[in-house]
Structures are given as C-alpha cells and as structure tokens.
Design an enzyme around this catalytic site. Structure first.
Site, mmCIF file in Angstrom:
data_model
loop_
_atom_site.group_PDB
_atom_site.id
_atom_site.type_symbol
_atom_site.label_atom_id
_atom_site.label_comp_id
_atom_site.label_asym_id
_atom_site.label_seq_id
_atom_site.Cartn_x
_atom_site.Cartn_y
_atom_site.Cartn_z
ATOM 1 C CE LYS A 189 -6.206 1.865 -0.499
ATOM 2 N NZ LYS A 189 -6.493 2.045 0.883
ATOM 3 C CE LYS A 232 -3.589 2.421 2.548
ATOM 4 N NZ LYS A 232 -4.583 2.355 3.627
HETATM 5 N N1 PBG Z 1 -6.968 2.767 6.491
HETATM 6 C C1 PBG Z 1 -7.017 3.756 5.582
HETATM 7 C C2 PBG Z 1 -7.542 3.440 4.216
HETATM 8 N N2 PBG Z 1 -8.213 2.318 3.843
HETATM 9 C C3 PBG Z 1 -8.564 2.462 2.516
HETATM 10 C C4 PBG Z 1 -8.086 3.692 2.075
HETATM 11 C C5 PBG Z 1 -8.206 4.314 0.719
HETATM 12 C C6 PBG Z 1 -9.288 3.824 -0.172
HETATM 13 C C7 PBG Z 1 -9.606 4.726 -1.306
HETATM 14 O O1 PBG Z 1 -8.947 5.762 -1.545
HETATM 15 O O2 PBG Z 1 -10.556 4.401 -2.026
HETATM 16 C C8 PBG Z 1 -7.438 4.304 3.142
HETATM 17 C C9 PBG Z 1 -6.867 5.659 3.048
HETATM 18 C C10 PBG Z 1 -5.577 5.964 3.660
HETATM 19 O O3 PBG Z 1 -4.684 5.107 3.798
HETATM 20 O O4 PBG Z 1 -5.421 7.126 4.043
#
Ligand code: PBG
Length: 332
Positions: free
Chosen positions: A256, A202
């Site tokens: 991601k 991520k």
């Molecule tokens: N636990 C945070 C989380 N879980 C899913 C997303 C992003 C999902 C999206 O942008 O559609 C995020 C955002 C972040 O890490 O700040």
C-alpha cells in the site's frame, strides 16, 4: 523465462493481436469481481449517507446504510468489503478506548453485514488513528509513538472485531510484533479460522490524503507517520516486513499504496508466493476521478486498466473504491 522466437518475418507478433477473439485467447490476466475488496466508511447515526468531498461518489454511511450498500454490492457479485470507521473529533480520546468497544459503529457494522450476508467476507481496520485525539495509529507518549503498549490495544481491538463476526482482520498500523500478538490472541479466544490480512508493506504516503478526510483524521494528525510507515525509497525493507508478518501468522499480505508500488507487489509475489493484495488508495482514486471530471481521461477505461495492472503485477486481489463501479460494468 527464456522466450524463443524466429526472426522476422517468421515471427510477426502482431498476429496474436489481430482480432478480439485471438486477443482473448492469449490474454494472460483477468479481472473478476471476486478479486475485489470494497472499502466502506461507517459513521454514527441513522439514515445518513454523507459524501466525502475529496472522493467523488464515496459516502460515509450510518450502520443501516452500510447494510444497504452491502446488499447492493452483494447483488453486483462483490463478496468482500472492508469497514473503516469515521469519527468526529468529539469521539476521539487520548486513551483510544473507543477502538475496542464491542459496540462501536465499526463493530456494529461488521455484525450487521455478517447477519444479513453470511457469505460475504468482512474485513476490519486495526489501528488507533480513527479513535486517537492526535490522529496517530499508535499511542503517543511525550511525542513518541510507542510500540508495545499500542500492540496490546490492537489485540483488544482485533478481538472485539472477531467477536462481532469479522472474517479478515486488517492491521494497518505498522507497529512491530502485532501480527504474532493478534494471531496468538485469536487462537486463545477460539477464533482459529479468523484470517489476518497484514498491511505488511505500508508506505508513509501522501496518497492517503483524501482517506484522512474521509475518516476525520486530517485535522487531528499532528506530525507525520514516518516513524512507523515505510520510506518510499525502500524496496528490500518491504520484503523483510512481509517475511516477518508471514512468519508471525499473517494469512495474506498487502502492499500500500498500489499503482506507484507495483514493483513491490511483483517482488513480494515472486519471493513468497503468498496471497498478495494491493490497496488502490484514496489519492489514486481521487486522481482518476478528478482527471475524468475534467474530461481529460476516460474514467471507465482508466479504472479497468489500473486494476488490470495490479493483476499483471502479481496481485491476487485489490482493495478499491471502484469495486461497485467495476462490478456494475462487468455485469452489464
Ligand atoms: N490506519 C490508517 C489507514 N488505513 C487505511 C489508510 C489509507 C487508505 C486510503 O488512502 O485509501 C490509512 C491512512 C493512514 O495510514 O494515514
């Protein structure tokens, strides 16, 4: 792969592109509603469906409305949804205790959907950001996002979700050691069949902006997430993270964001052959929606093309806010 082909004109590659029937025969990948996980936002209250302005068509729903949405998704042939909590600033604390409250609205939504649709795979979000006063995925002590104390909290959070019937635990926090800790705790509590889909690679991405609006984290976040999420410049590191999470007991792994990181999806799939998912994140969704609303691109075509690209890159499935729209098109 070592393709062998005769020189032109014996080989004319347009032959197998000439008609729809032949194109269908040689098509290498297919998109199916069964490949999709639909992320849904749940909030407090009852009878509420409130639009997320930066994500046209996406709603924050109270638990009863999440169940209605799941019913629609089920009727469309979708079988997997992922529940994300929205919390107002008044619901957030420094100790993040709401995160492992078995009756928080995310857990109530998980239980309610499983009660109505036992055949649906329900996925959770494991991270502290939606319960944290400062918007971070881990506890903050003296400005530092601390790892090990956060992992203990994430374990409690995952157990509460499993107790509520969650099928797929989704740690999105990027702390070190959380997969092993959650796996051990699940085994110990008799949840040996509960899966973990690790957000393994991520990235610290600006594409999450609209999501942070959706879950109420934008205003709350102090600083950035660069000390735990990955540097977009790195690729080998993604493989080390995936290797680590698989070795700790992840059943499936995720990359991601999605479309800008298809090279990572391909490397992960080729290297490990494990079930590989990508998250077509909020910013990717918002870009397609915005361009379509301006009449600059064809929304349906771009949506389908973008999702096929994930399959082509080796993904087994995709988390996408387009899931119901895709399923509707495929059914129709
Ligand atoms: N636990 C945070 C989380 N879980 C899913 C997303 C992003 C999902 C999206 O942008 O559609 C995020 C955002 C972040 O890490 O700040």
């Amino acid at each position: 792969m070592n393709p062998v082909q005769a020189p032109y004109p014996a080989t004319r590659l347009r032959r197998t592109r000439a008609t729809p029937a032949v194109r269908a025969l040689v098509r290498e990948n297919a998109l199916d509603p069964g490949d999709l996980i639909w992320p849904v936002f749940v909030r407090a209250g009852e009878g509420i469906e409130e639009p997320v302005p930066s994500m046209p068509g996406v709603m924050r729903r109270s638990v009863d409305k999440v169940v209605e949405a799941a019913a629609e998704a089920h009727a469309l042939g979708l079988r997997a949804i992922c529940i994300f909590p929205y919390t107002g600033i008044e619901e957030r604390t420094e100790d993040c205790a709401g995160a492992w409250d078995p009756k928080n609205h995310a857990n109530r939504a998980i239980a309610a959907v499983k009660a109505k649709f036992p055949d649906m795979a329900v996925m959770s979000d494991v991270a502290l950001d939606t319960y944290n006063i400062n918007g971070h995925d881990g506890f903050v002590e003296d400005g530092i996002i601390v790892n090990d104390r956060t992992v203990e909290a994430l374990v409690k959070m995952a157990l509460a979700q499993a107790e509520n019937g969650c099928d797929i635990i989704g740690p999105s926090d990027m702390m070190d050691g959380r997969i092993g800790a959650i796996r051990t705790a699940l085994e110990g509590a008799g949840h040996q069949d509960v899966m973990i889909l690790s957000y393994a690679a991520k990235y610290a991405s600006a594409f999450y902006g609209p999501f942070r609006d959706a879950v109420g984290a934008s205003g709350a976040l102090t600083g950035d997430k660069n000390t735990y999420q990955m540097d977009p410049a790195n690729s080998d590191e993604a493989l080390r993270l995936v290797a680590r999470d698989l070795s700790e007991g992840a059943d499936m792994v995720m990359v991601k964001p999605g479309l800008p990181y298809l090279d990572i999806c391909r490397r992960v799939k080729d290297t490990f052959g494990a079930p590989t998912f990508a998250y077509q994140v909020s910013g990717e969704f918002a870009m397609i929606k915005a361009a379509a609303q301006n009449g600059w691109i064809d929304e349906e075509k771009v949506m389908l093309e973008s999702l096929m690209a994930f399959k082509r890159a080796g993904c087994d499935g995709v988390l996408t806010y387009f899931a119901p729209a895709v399923a509707r098109l495929m059914n129709g």
